[in-house]
Design a protein around this motif. Structure first.
Motif, short mmCIF file in Angstrom:
data_model
loop_
_atom_site.label_atom_id
_atom_site.label_comp_id
_atom_site.label_asym_id
_atom_site.label_seq_id
_atom_site.Cartn_x
_atom_site.Cartn_y
_atom_site.Cartn_z
N SER A 1 -56.53 -40.30 -1.37
CA SER A 1 -55.97 -39.86 -0.10
C SER A 1 -56.85 -40.33 1.05
O SER A 1 -56.36 -40.84 2.05
CB SER A 1 -55.86 -38.33 -0.05
OG SER A 1 -54.92 -37.88 -0.97
N PHE A 2 -58.15 -40.13 0.89
CA PHE A 2 -59.08 -40.55 1.93
C PHE A 2 -58.98 -42.05 2.18
O PHE A 2 -58.94 -42.50 3.32
CB PHE A 2 -60.51 -40.15 1.54
CG PHE A 2 -61.52 -40.50 2.58
CD1 PHE A 2 -61.60 -39.80 3.76
CD2 PHE A 2 -62.40 -41.56 2.38
CE1 PHE A 2 -62.54 -40.13 4.73
CE2 PHE A 2 -63.32 -41.91 3.35
CZ PHE A 2 -63.41 -41.19 4.53
N ALA A 3 -58.90 -42.83 1.10
CA ALA A 3 -58.82 -44.29 1.24
C ALA A 3 -57.54 -44.70 1.97
O ALA A 3 -57.57 -45.57 2.85
CB ALA A 3 -58.89 -44.95 -0.13
N ALA B 1 -47.29 -48.40 8.19
CA ALA B 1 -46.12 -47.64 7.75
C ALA B 1 -45.70 -47.98 6.33
O ALA B 1 -45.03 -47.18 5.67
CB ALA B 1 -44.95 -47.87 8.71
N HIS B 2 -46.09 -49.13 5.85
CA HIS B 2 -45.75 -49.55 4.48
C HIS B 2 -46.82 -49.17 3.45
O HIS B 2 -46.66 -49.48 2.27
CB HIS B 2 -45.50 -51.06 4.44
CG HIS B 2 -44.12 -51.44 4.87
ND1 HIS B 2 -43.82 -51.70 6.19
CD2 HIS B 2 -42.97 -51.56 4.18
CE1 HIS B 2 -42.54 -51.98 6.28
NE2 HIS B 2 -41.99 -51.90 5.08
N LEU B 3 -47.89 -48.51 3.88
CA LEU B 3 -48.89 -48.07 2.92
C LEU B 3 -48.23 -47.07 1.96
O LEU B 3 -47.32 -46.34 2.34
CB LEU B 3 -50.07 -47.41 3.62
CG LEU B 3 -50.98 -48.35 4.42
CD1 LEU B 3 -52.00 -47.55 5.21
CD2 LEU B 3 -51.66 -49.36 3.51
N PRO B 4 -48.70 -47.05 0.72
CA PRO B 4 -48.07 -46.15 -0.27
C PRO B 4 -48.15 -44.68 0.14
O PRO B 4 -49.13 -44.24 0.72
CB PRO B 4 -48.89 -46.38 -1.55
CG PRO B 4 -49.60 -47.68 -1.34
CD PRO B 4 -49.76 -47.86 0.14
N PHE B 5 -47.09 -43.97 -0.18
CA PHE B 5 -47.01 -42.53 0.07
C PHE B 5 -48.17 -41.85 -0.65
O PHE B 5 -48.50 -42.18 -1.79
CB PHE B 5 -45.67 -41.99 -0.44
CG PHE B 5 -45.43 -40.56 -0.11
CD1 PHE B 5 -44.95 -40.19 1.13
CD2 PHE B 5 -45.66 -39.57 -1.06
CE1 PHE B 5 -44.70 -38.86 1.44
CE2 PHE B 5 -45.43 -38.24 -0.77
CZ PHE B 5 -44.94 -37.88 0.48
N ASP B 6 -48.79 -40.89 0.01
CA ASP B 6 -49.92 -40.16 -0.56
C ASP B 6 -49.39 -38.92 -1.28
O ASP B 6 -49.01 -37.94 -0.64
CB ASP B 6 -50.88 -39.77 0.56
CG ASP B 6 -52.13 -39.08 0.07
OD1 ASP B 6 -52.13 -38.55 -1.05
OD2 ASP B 6 -53.11 -39.06 0.83
N ALA C 1 -47.67 -36.95 2.12
CA ALA C 1 -47.37 -37.52 3.44
C ALA C 1 -47.68 -39.01 3.44
O ALA C 1 -48.45 -39.49 2.60
CB ALA C 1 -48.18 -36.82 4.52
N ALA C 2 -47.09 -39.70 4.38
CA ALA C 2 -47.41 -41.11 4.58
C ALA C 2 -48.73 -41.19 5.34
O ALA C 2 -48.91 -40.49 6.35
CB ALA C 2 -46.31 -41.79 5.39
N PRO C 3 -49.66 -42.01 4.89
CA PRO C 3 -50.95 -42.12 5.58
C PRO C 3 -50.82 -42.47 7.07
O PRO C 3 -51.57 -41.96 7.89
CB PRO C 3 -51.68 -43.23 4.81
CG PRO C 3 -51.10 -43.17 3.45
CD PRO C 3 -49.65 -42.81 3.66
N ALA C 4 -49.85 -43.30 7.42
CA ALA C 4 -49.67 -43.67 8.83
C ALA C 4 -49.26 -42.46 9.67
O ALA C 4 -49.67 -42.33 10.82
CB ALA C 4 -48.63 -44.78 8.96
N ALA D 1 -39.57 -48.44 8.57
CA ALA D 1 -39.22 -48.88 9.93
C ALA D 1 -39.15 -47.69 10.89
O ALA D 1 -39.63 -47.77 12.03
CB ALA D 1 -37.88 -49.63 9.91
N GLU D 2 -38.55 -46.58 10.43
CA GLU D 2 -38.48 -45.39 11.27
C GLU D 2 -39.87 -44.82 11.53
O GLU D 2 -40.18 -44.41 12.65
CB GLU D 2 -37.60 -44.32 10.61
CG GLU D 2 -36.14 -44.69 10.53
CD GLU D 2 -35.35 -43.76 9.61
OE1 GLU D 2 -34.16 -43.53 9.93
OE2 GLU D 2 -35.91 -43.26 8.61
N LEU D 3 -40.70 -44.80 10.49
CA LEU D 3 -42.07 -44.32 10.65
C LEU D 3 -42.83 -45.20 11.64
O LEU D 3 -43.54 -44.69 12.50
CB LEU D 3 -42.79 -44.28 9.30
CG LEU D 3 -44.26 -43.85 9.33
CD1 LEU D 3 -44.43 -42.47 9.95
CD2 LEU D 3 -44.83 -43.89 7.91
N ALA D 4 -42.67 -46.51 11.53
CA ALA D 4 -43.35 -47.42 12.46
C ALA D 4 -42.93 -47.14 13.90
O ALA D 4 -43.77 -47.14 14.81
CB ALA D 4 -43.06 -48.87 12.08
#
Length: 187
Positions: free
Chosen positions: A28-30, A62-67, A72-75, A162-165
Motif C-alpha cells: 500500500s505504501f509503495a 490513475a492506472h496504478l493497481p487498485f490497493d 482504494a485507488a492510490p491516485a 479516465a474518470e479518476l484522472a
C-alpha cells in the motif's frame, strides 16, 4: 490491547487477518508513493504550463493497481492527501486570528468544478471537526460547505481510470488555485 489480540488469536483463523494486514501494508505504501510521485511531477508540469505532460502523469497515476489493503485507488488517496496537507499545513502555520487560509478556501470553492468542491468540502469538514478554530472560523467553514451535497469520498467511489484522472486533475487545479489565493508571504 493484549487481551484484544489474545481473544482474536483464539478465533477461527487466529491472527491471520492482523498479520495479512501488516504484510500488505508495504505494498500500500509503495502504491501511494508511486501515485504521490506522479502527482508531484504533474503539479510541476502544470506550474510550467505543460498540461499535456500533467495529464499524462495523472493518467499514469490513475492506472496504478487498485490497493486491496486500503480498498482504494492510490491516485485517489494521493490527490486527496495533496489537498488535505496543503490546507492543513496552511492552517497550522497561520496565527490564531489569521483566517486568510479559510478565505482562500472559500474563494476556491466558489470557482472550483464539482469534483474539486466535494474534496474541498471533505477537507474543510475534517478541519472543522479536528482543529481548534475560533467560533467565527467554525461558523464560516460550516457556511461555505453548506451548499455542497453529500457524496462519498473520492477513494470510495468506483471510477474508471479516465474518470479518476479527471477527478484528480480537478483536485490538482484546486490545489493550484488555493496556493494562488493565499496572500504572498511578503504581505
Amino acid at each position: 490491547m493484549e487481551s484484544h489480540f489474545a481473544e482474536r488469536a483464539n478465533r477461527a483463523f487466529g491472527d491471520v487477518e492482523a498479520i495479512s494486514g501488516r504484510a500488505l501494508q508495504p505494498f500500500s505504501f509503495a502504491g501511494e508513493q508511486r501515485a504521490t510521485n506522479l502527482l508531484d511531477k504533474a503539479i510541476r508540469a502544470l506550474d510550467d504550463g505543460d498540461t499535456d505532460r500533467a495529464s499524462a502523469l495523472v493518467r499514469r497515476a490513475a492506472h496504478l493497481p487498485f490497493d486491496d489493503h486500503e480498498q482504494a485507488a492510490p491516485a485517489a488517496i494521493a490527490a486527496h492527501m495533496e489537498l488535505f496537507c496543503l490546507i492543513t499545513d496552511t492552517v497550522e502555520e497561520a496565527d490564531v486570528d489569521d483566517s486568510r487560509w479559510l478565505e482562500a478556501a472559500a474563494e476556491v470553492l466558489e470557482n472550483a468544478d464539482e469534483s474539486a468542491r466535494y474534496d474541498m468540502r471533505d477537507v474543510l469538514t475534517s478541519i472543522d471537526h479536528d482543529y481548534s478554530l475560533t467560533t467565527k472560523e467554525h461558523s464560516r467553514v460550516r457556511a461555505v460547505v453548506a451548499g455542497i451535497p453529500d457524496r462519498a469520498e473520492l477513494k470510495d467511489l468506483t471510477l474508471s481510470p479516465a474518470e479518476l484522472a479527471d477527478q484528480v486533475m480537478s483536485i490538482l487545479a484546486a490545489c493550484r488555485a488555493y496556493r494562488a489565493a493565499l496572500p504572498s508571504s511578503t504581505d
